[in-house]
Write a protein that holds these residues in place. Structure first.
Motif, mmCIF file in Angstrom:
data_model
loop_
_atom_site.group_PDB
_atom_site.id
_atom_site.type_symbol
_atom_site.label_atom_id
_atom_site.label_comp_id
_atom_site.label_asym_id
_atom_site.label_seq_id
_atom_site.Cartn_x
_atom_site.Cartn_y
_atom_site.Cartn_z
ATOM 1 N N LEU A 35 0.817 -1.170 0.153
ATOM 2 C CA LEU A 35 0.088 0.001 -0.143
ATOM 3 C C LEU A 35 0.938 1.105 -0.005
ATOM 4 O O LEU A 35 0.584 2.218 -0.696
ATOM 5 C CB LEU A 35 -1.095 0.097 1.275
ATOM 6 N N LEU A 36 1.933 1.406 0.926
ATOM 7 C CA LEU A 36 2.661 2.444 0.747
ATOM 8 C C LEU A 36 3.886 2.316 -0.035
ATOM 9 O O LEU A 36 5.005 3.132 0.253
ATOM 10 C CB LEU A 36 2.848 2.903 2.193
ATOM 11 N N GLY A 37 4.173 1.318 -0.700
ATOM 12 C CA GLY A 37 5.110 1.062 -1.639
ATOM 13 C C GLY A 37 4.885 1.224 -3.084
ATOM 14 O O GLY A 37 4.020 1.865 -3.588
ATOM 15 N N MET A 38 5.756 0.140 -3.803
ATOM 16 C CA MET A 38 5.418 -0.156 -5.165
ATOM 17 C C MET A 38 3.976 -0.137 -5.910
ATOM 18 O O MET A 38 3.623 0.299 -6.776
ATOM 19 C CB MET A 38 6.245 -0.961 -5.691
ATOM 20 N N ALA A 39 3.327 -1.105 -4.769
ATOM 21 C CA ALA A 39 1.782 -1.449 -5.632
ATOM 22 C C ALA A 39 0.987 -0.076 -5.332
ATOM 23 O O ALA A 39 0.067 0.102 -6.251
ATOM 24 C CB ALA A 39 1.543 -2.616 -4.791
ATOM 25 N N ASN B 206 -2.633 -16.233 -3.656
ATOM 26 C CA ASN B 206 -2.593 -14.996 -2.677
ATOM 27 C C ASN B 206 -4.016 -14.405 -2.540
ATOM 28 O O ASN B 206 -4.870 -14.449 -3.604
ATOM 29 C CB ASN B 206 -1.652 -13.909 -3.049
ATOM 30 N N VAL B 207 -4.375 -13.972 -1.229
ATOM 31 C CA VAL B 207 -5.610 -13.054 -0.907
ATOM 32 C C VAL B 207 -4.950 -11.940 -0.801
ATOM 33 O O VAL B 207 -4.640 -11.773 0.558
ATOM 34 C CB VAL B 207 -6.593 -14.000 0.000
ATOM 35 N N GLY B 208 -4.907 -10.887 -1.348
ATOM 36 C CA GLY B 208 -4.535 -9.540 -1.189
ATOM 37 C C GLY B 208 -2.963 -9.668 -1.333
ATOM 38 O O GLY B 208 -2.349 -10.169 -2.210
ATOM 39 N N LYS B 209 -2.371 -8.392 -1.105
ATOM 40 C CA LYS B 209 -0.781 -8.396 -0.972
ATOM 41 C C LYS B 209 -0.157 -9.265 -0.498
ATOM 42 O O LYS B 209 -0.230 -9.561 0.473
ATOM 43 C CB LYS B 209 -0.712 -6.960 -0.557
ATOM 44 N N GLN B 210 0.558 -10.009 -1.185
ATOM 45 C CA GLN B 210 1.432 -11.349 -0.951
ATOM 46 C C GLN B 210 2.969 -10.640 -0.490
ATOM 47 O O GLN B 210 3.611 -9.966 -1.254
ATOM 48 C CB GLN B 210 1.631 -12.190 -2.210
ATOM 49 N N LEU B 211 3.301 -10.885 0.951
ATOM 50 C CA LEU B 211 4.338 -10.470 1.269
ATOM 51 C C LEU B 211 5.169 -11.673 2.243
ATOM 52 O O LEU B 211 4.309 -12.652 2.530
ATOM 53 C CB LEU B 211 4.395 -9.166 2.070
ATOM 54 N N VAL C 141 -2.653 -4.291 -6.007
ATOM 55 C CA VAL C 141 -2.601 -2.904 -6.929
ATOM 56 C C VAL C 141 -4.458 -2.859 -7.093
ATOM 57 O O VAL C 141 -4.753 -1.480 -6.519
ATOM 58 C CB VAL C 141 -2.239 -3.057 -8.139
ATOM 59 N N GLY C 142 -4.943 -3.866 -7.405
ATOM 60 C CA GLY C 142 -6.610 -3.691 -7.538
ATOM 61 C C GLY C 142 -7.324 -3.200 -6.378
ATOM 62 O O GLY C 142 -8.137 -2.554 -6.607
ATOM 63 N N GLN C 143 -7.053 -3.966 -5.319
ATOM 64 C CA GLN C 143 -8.017 -3.466 -3.895
ATOM 65 C C GLN C 143 -7.794 -2.064 -3.768
ATOM 66 O O GLN C 143 -8.838 -1.252 -3.479
ATOM 67 C CB GLN C 143 -7.493 -4.233 -2.778
ATOM 68 N N LEU C 144 -6.564 -1.422 -4.054
ATOM 69 C CA LEU C 144 -6.585 0.116 -4.019
ATOM 70 C C LEU C 144 -7.094 0.806 -4.866
ATOM 71 O O LEU C 144 -7.899 1.973 -4.916
ATOM 72 C CB LEU C 144 -4.978 0.416 -3.678
ATOM 73 N N VAL C 145 -7.008 0.352 -6.284
ATOM 74 C CA VAL C 145 -7.682 1.122 -7.340
ATOM 75 C C VAL C 145 -9.220 1.257 -7.074
ATOM 76 O O VAL C 145 -9.734 2.285 -7.313
ATOM 77 C CB VAL C 145 -7.319 0.446 -8.707
ATOM 78 N N GLY C 146 -9.813 -0.094 -6.804
ATOM 79 C CA GLY C 146 -11.185 0.141 -6.243
ATOM 80 C C GLY C 146 -11.463 1.492 -5.316
ATOM 81 O O GLY C 146 -12.615 2.011 -5.405
#
Ligand code: NAP
Length: 346
Positions: A136-140, A335-340, A169-174
């Motif tokens: 969220l606060l980085g590249m994606a 993955n469900v959401g951002k994979q880290l 990426v997508g969850q934030l775009v929405g």
């Protein structure tokens, strides 16, 4: 003789170039040694890696390219590199000091010695989860911001469609689309992901594209008057269905095409003439060209996070050993959401 500050350094090694879908066995664990000091003749920094980010573009780095492209290939026999969050352990660079937290291009290993300091941002805001700097606060996050606002040119009331919508990426775009007053529909590959889109991220509608026999009909159902902005994450047959459903003067920020990354022969798209007849602006971008906007992005997004107006779902794998499996999981939608990957505590 081993020096006092020499420690073991577990690493994920890239074995050899990949053709087709990547496998866990394309990577292996190796343990080497590292001195916890930057050599005197260097201006580098020594990092203790805390979180690693798994990102779809890393597949391209696993291929051998016969012409220059937007990323360099991984070196067979060397550690994987990628975005991560780290703590500076030692520094001989004037802009960094021991104890600083940073995000940027690091190694898939416990400790990384690097002189590529331009590839790191200092983390100034620590009242939000540190892991957010992998997404969220980085590249994606920057990718969603740039693609949606800079290329999508959204306005209130626009009808927005997002594919791979529950991902990093997508969850934030929405959510950005909802904050802008748009009608937004997302697609994803499981019922749980569809539930997240509707119930957690506030998409107006969402559907499981794997259950739709006719993607064109599915899009017509959700967009009877057509799509103004398509945030393109997947390519292939989805793009073809979208082109048939775009409105005049629509915009397609082409963020990625994950459905094509592992194909030896990419699929064709057969209705590109829609771009002309509907005066569509379809434009690709690479987030790295827009990092000068990062301070502006932080200024916009941090208050929303603090006020609870933006949520972010992360899929956290535990331990460096789990990184190869977490990475390849992106290409089957595990993955469900951002994979880290979390590899150490601060
Ligand atoms: P992500 O969505 O968190 O993870 C990848 C997702 O892609 C999977 O969970 C899966 O979700 C979907 N997927 C995998 N294989 C697929 C297929 N064959 N067909 C359709 N969907 C498939 O990844 P992300 O980090 O947010 O990245 C999303 C897109 O943005 C990718 O295309 C990536 O390359 C691109 N990107 C571009 C830039 C840039 O600078 N242009 C920067 C970052 C990311 P489902 O379960 O929903 O299928």
């Amino acid at each position: 003789m081993a020096s006092e500050s020499e420690v073991s350094n577990k690493q994920i090694i890239f074995k050899d170039y990949v053709v087709g879908f990547p496998k866990e066995s394309d990577m292996e664990i190796r343990t080497s040694k590292i001195l916890l000091k930057v050599p005197e003749d260097s201006t580098g920094i020594l990092l203790k890696n805390l979180y690693l980010s798994c990102d779809p573009y890393m597949r391209s780095r696993m291929s051998k390219h016969d012409r220059p492209t937007y990323v360099t290939s991984f070196q067979p026999g060397s550690p994987i590199t990628g975005y991560g969050v780290a703590k500076v352990v030692d520094s001989r660079h004037p802009n960094f000091k021991a104890g600083d937290l940073v995000w940027g291009m690091t190694g898939w290993e416990e400790y990384t010695l690097t002189t590529l300091t331009d590839l790191f941002f200092k983390i100034e805001h620590t009242d939000v989860p540190l892991s957010y700097y992998t997404g969220l606060l980085g590249m994606a996050g920057m990718t969603a911001y740039v693609g949606f606002y800079e290329l999508g040119s959204p306005k209130k009331g626009d009808r927005v469609y997002v594919s791979a919508a529950s991902g990093a990426v997508g969850q934030l775009v929405g959510q950005l689309a909802k904050l802008t007053g748009c009608y937004v529909v997302g697609s994803a590959g499981s019922k749980d992901k569809v539930d997240l889109l509707k119930n957690k991220f506030g998409f107006d509608e969402a559907f499981n594209y794997k259950e739709e026999e006719d993607l064109d009909a599915a899009l017509r159902r959700y967009f009877p008057e057509g799509i103004d902005i398509y945030f393109e994450n997947v390519g292939g047959k989805m793009l073809e269905a979208v082109l048939s459903n775009m409105r005049n003067n629509g915009r397609i920020p082409v963020c990625g095409m994950i459905s094509q990354y592992n194909l030896v022969e990419p699929e064709g798209v057969h209705n590109l003439f829609n771009i002309t007849t509907k005066r569509i602006r379809m434009e690709g971008f690479i987030v790295g060209d827009y990092y000068h906007l990062y301070p502006k992005y932080l200024e916009m997004i941090l208050p929303h996070i603090r006020e609870g107006k933006i949520s972010y779902v992360e899929d956290v794998a535990e331990g460096l050993e789990s990184a190869p499996s977490a990475l390849i999981g992106l290409y089957s939608g595990r993955n469900v959401g951002k994979q880290l990957v979390v590899i150490a505590q601060e």
